[in-house]
Motif scaffolding. Structure first.
Motif, short mmCIF file in Angstrom:
data_model
loop_
_atom_site.label_atom_id
_atom_site.label_comp_id
_atom_site.label_asym_id
_atom_site.label_seq_id
_atom_site.Cartn_x
_atom_site.Cartn_y
_atom_site.Cartn_z
N VAL A 168 0.85 -1.19 0.00
CA VAL A 168 0.00 0.00 0.00
C VAL A 168 0.89 1.23 0.00
CG1 VAL A 168 -1.67 1.36 1.32
CG2 VAL A 168 -1.92 -1.13 1.17
N ILE A 169 0.66 2.13 -0.93
CA ILE A 169 1.35 3.42 -0.96
C ILE A 169 0.28 4.48 -0.79
CG2 ILE A 169 2.75 4.99 -2.36
CD1 ILE A 169 3.80 2.51 -3.82
N ASP A 170 0.48 5.35 0.19
CA ASP A 170 -0.58 6.33 0.45
C ASP A 170 -0.01 7.60 1.06
OD1 ASP A 170 -3.12 7.41 0.63
OD2 ASP A 170 -3.98 5.59 1.48
N PHE A 171 -0.79 8.67 0.91
CA PHE A 171 -0.47 9.93 1.57
C PHE A 171 -1.08 9.93 2.96
CE2 PHE A 171 -0.61 12.12 -2.84
CZ PHE A 171 0.71 11.76 -3.07
N ILE A 172 -0.41 10.58 3.90
CA ILE A 172 -1.01 10.85 5.20
C ILE A 172 -0.94 12.36 5.42
CG2 ILE A 172 -0.51 8.60 6.21
CD1 ILE A 172 1.88 9.83 7.62
N PRO A 173 -1.89 12.91 6.16
CA PRO A 173 -1.92 14.36 6.35
C PRO A 173 -0.75 14.84 7.20
CG PRO A 173 -3.50 13.31 7.78
CD PRO A 173 -2.99 12.24 6.88
N ASN A 174 -0.45 16.10 7.09
CA ASN A 174 0.58 16.71 7.92
C ASN A 174 0.24 16.49 9.39
OD1 ASN A 174 1.50 19.38 9.49
ND2 ASN A 174 2.93 18.94 7.82
N LYS A 175 1.17 15.91 10.14
CA LYS A 175 0.89 15.52 11.52
C LYS A 175 0.55 16.72 12.39
CE LYS A 175 3.45 11.18 11.74
NZ LYS A 175 4.51 10.42 12.44
N GLU A 176 1.23 17.83 12.14
CA GLU A 176 0.98 19.03 12.95
C GLU A 176 -0.44 19.54 12.74
OE1 GLU A 176 2.87 23.51 13.58
OE2 GLU A 176 4.02 21.96 12.54
N LEU A 177 -0.88 19.56 11.48
CA LEU A 177 -2.25 20.00 11.20
C LEU A 177 -3.27 19.00 11.73
CD1 LEU A 177 -2.19 21.45 7.56
CD2 LEU A 177 -2.45 22.70 9.70
N ALA A 178 -3.00 17.71 11.52
CA ALA A 178 -3.94 16.67 11.97
C ALA A 178 -4.11 16.72 13.48
CB ALA A 178 -3.44 15.31 11.55
N LYS A 179 -3.04 17.01 14.19
CA LYS A 179 -3.10 17.06 15.66
C LYS A 179 -3.94 18.23 16.14
CE LYS A 179 -0.08 16.90 19.72
NZ LYS A 179 1.33 16.87 20.18
N SER A 180 -3.87 19.35 15.42
CA SER A 180 -4.62 20.54 15.82
C SER A 180 -6.05 20.54 15.28
CB SER A 180 -3.89 21.81 15.34
OG SER A 180 -3.79 21.83 13.93
N ASN A 181 -6.40 19.54 14.49
CA ASN A 181 -7.75 19.44 13.94
C ASN A 181 -8.43 18.18 14.45
OD1 ASN A 181 -8.50 21.56 11.60
ND2 ASN A 181 -6.29 21.22 11.61
N ASN A 182 -8.51 18.08 15.76
CA ASN A 182 -9.16 16.94 16.41
C ASN A 182 -10.60 16.83 15.94
OD1 ASN A 182 -10.28 15.07 18.12
ND2 ASN A 182 -9.50 15.97 19.99
N SER A 183 -10.95 15.67 15.40
CA SER A 183 -12.28 15.48 14.84
C SER A 183 -13.39 15.66 15.87
CB SER A 183 -12.40 14.09 14.20
OG SER A 183 -12.15 13.08 15.17
N ASN A 184 -13.08 15.46 17.14
CA ASN A 184 -14.10 15.62 18.19
C ASN A 184 -14.46 17.08 18.42
OD1 ASN A 184 -14.24 12.85 18.70
ND2 ASN A 184 -12.54 12.94 20.14
N GLU A 185 -13.65 18.01 17.92
CA GLU A 185 -13.88 19.43 18.15
C GLU A 185 -14.61 20.11 17.00
OE1 GLU A 185 -10.06 21.11 18.88
OE2 GLU A 185 -9.69 19.94 20.71
N TRP A 186 -14.83 19.37 15.91
CA TRP A 186 -15.41 19.98 14.71
C TRP A 186 -16.64 19.22 14.24
CZ3 TRP A 186 -13.19 24.42 12.68
CH2 TRP A 186 -11.93 24.74 13.14
N THR A 187 -17.48 19.92 13.51
CA THR A 187 -18.64 19.29 12.89
C THR A 187 -19.07 20.12 11.69
OG1 THR A 187 -20.90 18.49 13.25
CG2 THR A 187 -20.30 20.55 14.33
N HIS A 188 -19.79 19.50 10.79
CA HIS A 188 -20.39 20.27 9.69
C HIS A 188 -21.58 21.04 10.26
CE1 HIS A 188 -17.91 18.49 6.64
NE2 HIS A 188 -18.27 17.26 6.98
#
Length: 316
Positions: free
Chosen positions: A218-238
């Motif tokens: 499997v070859i894949d991209f992963i998001p920037n760790k610094e951005l991913a850490k500051s964008n906790n999914s529990n803190e956001w919603t549509h």
């Protein structure tokens, strides 16, 4: 005298039945005190004993369960589905929560790939984790090749698009994207990732022929760790509750930018769609059609206007 003739609690059948469910040990004690016949005693005690054992097992499991540790164990064994399930159970107050989030972001693409392969009806095989056949081949040269190949990809970008690689050799090669590339994470995965998959397979075949054809990598991209850490999914919603004054962000699950505050809504007479008006900090505004607004834009759950009863007015 009244106390002497008062029925004993264990003579009450209804009470005993209730006790077997809410307090099995006391129910068992009651049926023994009742001095019922042997078959009746067994009829009551056996299920109550099993229920007691099950209750104790549940409590002990809850006390000693460590989803983070279990998740990391599965992660190290490359059992990503079980790792994902365990890491998703880590509570936000756990000291390892941030690391759990990073691991989830890493293995989610693999889970998506496995899911797509199961759902794919065209016969095209999507690369997934290795099979047992992989262990029959000497993988030393393959791992060395993967390291050199992934390093060359990182060096070619000099941090402008891909900033580093991470190998879970031989089955997975990750490329962590820069902050700018993470802002277009989904489109980069769909448009640019196939090029790297093709380049890897071509380079591998040029060097080793079909020796490693059975190794599914499997070859894949992963998001920037610094951005991913500051964008906790529990803190956001549509946006769900439409309240005036909500701060509206554009972006994806890993990167978000503030565009303005929700002001009002209107219905376009020409196309029949409802639009939401966002006021920018420079005084200008932007109109966003409702289905896009609800699906592609974000708000913080801790926004003071999130649960407010402001509502939203029609534009005049």
């Amino acid at each position: 005298m009244a106390d002497l003739t008062k029925p004993k609690w264990y003579k009450n059948k209804t009470l005993l039945i209730v006790l077997f469910f809410i307090l099995p040990p006391l129910g068992i004690y009651g049926i023994i005190k009742r001095k019922s016949t042997g078959w009746k005693t067994a009829l009551y005690i056996i299920p109550a004993t099993l229920l007691t054992f099950f209750s104790i097992l549940v409590v002990v499991t809850a006390i000693f369960m460590n989803p983070y540790k279990d998740g990391i164990d599965y992660y190290n064994k490359h059992d990503y589905i079980k790792a994902y399930k365990q890491l998703k159970m880590v509570n936000s107050d756990d000291p390892n929560y941030n690391d759990a989030i990073l691991k989830i972001n890493e293995i989610k693409p693999i889970i998506d790939s496995i899911t797509k392969e199961k759902e794919n009806k065209s016969g095209f095989k999507i690369k997934t984790a290795p099979t047992k056949e992989t262990t029959k081949i000497d993988l030393t040269n393959l791992k060395e090749f993967q390291k050199k190949w992934s390093d060359s990809i990182v060096n070619s970008w000099e941090g402008s698009f891909i900033i580093r690689s991470k190998l879970l050799a031989p089955d997975t090669i990750y490329f962590e994207l820069s902050k700018g590339a993470t802002k277009s994470y989904n489109s980069n995965r769909s448009q640019n990732l196939p090029m790297y998959e093709s380049n890897y397979r071509k380079s591998l075949n040029n060097k080793f022929g079909n020796l490693y054809d059975s190794v599914k990598t499997v070859i894949d991209f992963i998001p920037n760790k610094e951005l991913a850490k500051s964008n906790n999914s529990n803190e956001w919603t549509h946006p769900v509750l439409m309240n005036r004054g909500l701060k509206i962000y554009s972006g994806n699950e890993y990167s978000k930018d503030l565009i303005g505050t929700l002001s009002c809504k209107f219905k376009n007479k020409n196309d029949g769609n409802t639009y939401y008006v966002i006021l920018k900090s420079n005084g200008s505004s932007i109109d966003i059609v409702e289905y896009e607004f609800r699906s592609y834009y974000w708000i913080r759950k801790n926004d003071s206007n999130y649960n407010n009863a402001n509502g939203i007015t029609k534009c005049f």
